[in-house]
Design a protein around this motif. Structure first.
Motif, short mmCIF file in Angstrom:
data_model
loop_
_atom_site.label_atom_id
_atom_site.label_comp_id
_atom_site.label_asym_id
_atom_site.label_seq_id
_atom_site.Cartn_x
_atom_site.Cartn_y
_atom_site.Cartn_z
N PRO A 11 0.80 -1.23 0.00
CA PRO A 11 0.00 0.00 0.00
C PRO A 11 0.83 1.29 0.00
O PRO A 11 0.95 1.98 1.01
N THR A 12 1.43 1.59 -1.15
CA THR A 12 2.13 2.86 -1.33
C THR A 12 1.68 3.46 -2.65
O THR A 12 1.14 2.77 -3.52
N GLY A 13 1.96 4.75 -2.83
CA GLY A 13 1.61 5.39 -4.08
C GLY A 13 2.35 4.79 -5.26
O GLY A 13 1.78 4.64 -6.35
N GLY A 14 3.62 4.44 -5.06
CA GLY A 14 4.40 3.86 -6.14
C GLY A 14 3.84 2.54 -6.62
O GLY A 14 3.72 2.30 -7.83
N TYR A 15 3.51 1.66 -5.69
CA TYR A 15 2.95 0.37 -6.08
C TYR A 15 1.55 0.54 -6.68
O TYR A 15 1.16 -0.20 -7.59
N ARG A 16 0.79 1.51 -6.17
CA ARG A 16 -0.52 1.73 -6.78
C ARG A 16 -0.36 2.19 -8.23
O ARG A 16 -1.11 1.75 -9.12
N TYR A 17 0.60 3.05 -8.49
CA TYR A 17 0.89 3.48 -9.86
C TYR A 17 1.17 2.24 -10.72
O TYR A 17 0.61 2.09 -11.82
N ASP A 18 2.03 1.37 -10.23
CA ASP A 18 2.36 0.15 -10.98
C ASP A 18 1.09 -0.66 -11.27
O ASP A 18 0.86 -1.11 -12.40
N ARG A 19 0.25 -0.87 -10.24
CA ARG A 19 -0.96 -1.67 -10.42
C ARG A 19 -1.89 -1.05 -11.46
O ARG A 19 -2.44 -1.76 -12.32
N GLU A 20 -2.09 0.25 -11.37
CA GLU A 20 -3.02 0.91 -12.28
C GLU A 20 -2.51 0.86 -13.72
O GLU A 20 -3.29 0.64 -14.66
N VAL A 21 -1.20 1.05 -13.91
CA VAL A 21 -0.64 0.98 -15.25
C VAL A 21 -0.77 -0.43 -15.81
O VAL A 21 -1.13 -0.62 -16.98
N ILE A 22 -0.48 -1.43 -14.99
CA ILE A 22 -0.59 -2.82 -15.45
C ILE A 22 -2.03 -3.14 -15.84
O ILE A 22 -2.29 -3.72 -16.90
N ARG A 23 -2.98 -2.76 -14.99
CA ARG A 23 -4.40 -2.99 -15.32
C ARG A 23 -4.76 -2.30 -16.63
O ARG A 23 -5.45 -2.86 -17.49
N GLY A 24 -4.31 -1.06 -16.75
CA GLY A 24 -4.64 -0.30 -17.95
C GLY A 24 -4.05 -0.92 -19.20
O GLY A 24 -4.71 -0.98 -20.25
N LEU A 25 -2.81 -1.38 -19.13
CA LEU A 25 -2.20 -2.05 -20.28
C LEU A 25 -2.95 -3.32 -20.64
O LEU A 25 -3.17 -3.61 -21.82
N GLN A 26 -3.34 -4.08 -19.64
CA GLN A 26 -4.08 -5.31 -19.91
C GLN A 26 -5.42 -5.02 -20.60
O GLN A 26 -5.84 -5.76 -21.48
N LYS A 27 -6.06 -3.94 -20.18
CA LYS A 27 -7.32 -3.57 -20.82
C LYS A 27 -7.12 -3.15 -22.27
O LYS A 27 -8.04 -3.20 -23.08
N LYS A 28 -5.89 -2.71 -22.58
CA LYS A 28 -5.56 -2.34 -23.94
C LYS A 28 -5.00 -3.53 -24.73
O LYS A 28 -4.40 -3.38 -25.78
N ASP A 29 -5.22 -4.74 -24.18
CA ASP A 29 -4.83 -6.00 -24.83
C ASP A 29 -3.33 -6.23 -24.87
O ASP A 29 -2.81 -6.94 -25.73
N TRP A 30 -2.62 -5.62 -23.91
CA TRP A 30 -1.22 -5.99 -23.72
C TRP A 30 -1.16 -7.27 -22.89
O TRP A 30 -1.96 -7.46 -21.97
N ARG A 31 -0.23 -8.13 -23.22
CA ARG A 31 0.05 -9.28 -22.36
C ARG A 31 1.20 -8.87 -21.45
O ARG A 31 2.33 -8.68 -21.90
N VAL A 32 0.91 -8.70 -20.17
CA VAL A 32 1.89 -8.20 -19.20
C VAL A 32 2.31 -9.35 -18.29
O VAL A 32 1.50 -9.86 -17.51
#
Length: 369
Positions: free
Chosen positions: A30-51
């Motif tokens: 639970p930090t801002g840095g890890y939340r940034y990572d999570r949100e970017v990963i989710r967003g990339l996956q929604k854009k059909d990236w395989r992460v």
């Protein structure tokens, strides 16, 4: 290494684009840095990236020799010419990992804030981290930073070429204004203060308690929210100081809380206070502004650019007297709080959403496919 799904609604279609995302420890930290990572990963996956997610075991940002060997082994199975994103909390301390990745992959560094700027570091430790980060970043094809101030630090003080650095601001989840959130924030008979940040020296909670102990003659209550496990000794200092100054009936320490509960605390607050020493961005500030909270802020780095003067008061880091005066001014002046509340809410409307931030992040990755 695994292709972890962060959403139950993730499409099963085969992605056209592939990348690896490397980070230390638990992605749900639970930090801002890890939340940034999570949100970017989710967003990339929604854009059909395989992460593909790779978690590095060990003690970061100060890995042991065994941790370094585990990190090198964790990347052994990545196919040649792959796109590899590495969070700066790991990369900055492991230039040998950066060099190994760069030998046959495209390395993208993600820097939330330079490790050597953490508070309370001994000069020798700070310089050692700085040199390690400079070397690690020299191997990166590109560097993503989360604020203009971090970009300036990397270019001016860490020898990173300007053309290699892109800013991708964190996104925010804009609250539903239909639920009563507005710039004209409600004000109660007993103002509710809110401080959100991990209990570590850089966030300055000790200074806040010291400031508030001089204001016992005024009405106020404080919700102190933040993860307590990163620095147990500092957390204990904060607890003891609250008790020492007889503030236990006014200050509630919540520890880390779920996002839904945190949103309720933002809605219930009248004033947001975070007396940091340094922020690479300061996501708690932008979240507070999205709820229309007037702000009292301190800190070097991105604080000044994140919190405009229309949103609140700025004080010097570590200046307890100035912090005390700022809090007293806000508590005594409802009209000022209302003015800053409107300015805070207005400033938040210009901030990007997480889908917009992810789009910008993906645009950087597209350059190296």
């Amino acid at each position: 290494m695994s292709n972890l799904q962060l959403s139950s609604n993730q499409t099963a279609a085969v992605a056209q684009k592939t990348c690896y995302f490397v980070f230390p420890g638990d992605l749900n930290t639970p930090t801002g840095g890890y939340r940034y990572d999570r949100e970017v990963i989710r967003g990339l996956q929604k854009k059909d990236w395989r992460v593909s997610l790779i978690s590095l075991e060990g003690s970061y940002p100060s890995p042991r020799e065994s941790d370094k060997q585990l990190a090198l082994a964790a990347l052994a199975g990545i196919e040649p010419s792959a796109l590899v994103i590495v969070d700066g909390l790991a990369l900055g301390a492991l230039p040998e990992l950066a060099e190994k990745i760069a030998e046959c992959h495209h390395l993208i560094a993600l820097v939330h804030h330079p490790l050597f700027l953490e508070s309370r570091l001994e000069p020798k430790s700070s310089e050692k981290l700085r040199n390690a980060e400079i070397k690690a970043l020299s191997f990166a094809k590109h560097v993503v930073v989360t604020s203009p101030s971090t970009q300036e630090t990397l270019i001016s003080h860490m020898s990173v070429p300007t053309e290699k650095v892109s800013i991708v601001l964190p996104g925010i989840d804009q609250p539903d204004v239909s639920e009563g959130i507005s710039g004209d924030h409600c004000l109660r008979e007993i103002p509710q203060l809110l401080c959100v940040g991990s209990l570590v020296p850089r966030k300055g909670q000790l200074h806040l308690v010291e400031a508030l102990r001089h204001l016992k003659h005024l009405n106020w209550r404080l919700d102190l929210v933040g993860e307590t496990r990163f620095d147990p000794a500092y957390t204990q200092q904060v607890r003891e100081l609250i008790k020492h100054w007889g503030l236990a009936d006014r200050v509630e320490m919540h520890g880390e809380v779920p996002e839904a509960d945190l949103a309720k605390l933002y809605k219930a607050a009248d004033l947001f206070v975070l007396p940091s020493y340094y922020e690479g961005y300061g996501m708690a500030f932008s979240e507070a502004m999205s709820f229309g909270l007037p702000i009292i802020a301190s800190g070097e780095g991105a604080v000044a650019s994140t919190v405009p003067l229309s949103a609140g008061l700025h004080v010097a880091p570590g200046d307890v007297q100035a912090l005390r005066d700022a809090v007293e001014t806000m508590l005594r002046d409802e009209a000022l709080r209302r003015q800053f509340s409107k300015g805070s809410f207005a400033a938040a409307q210009a901030l990007p959403s997480w889908p917009e931030s992810t789009k910008a992040f993906a645009a950087v990755l597209d350059m190296y496919l």
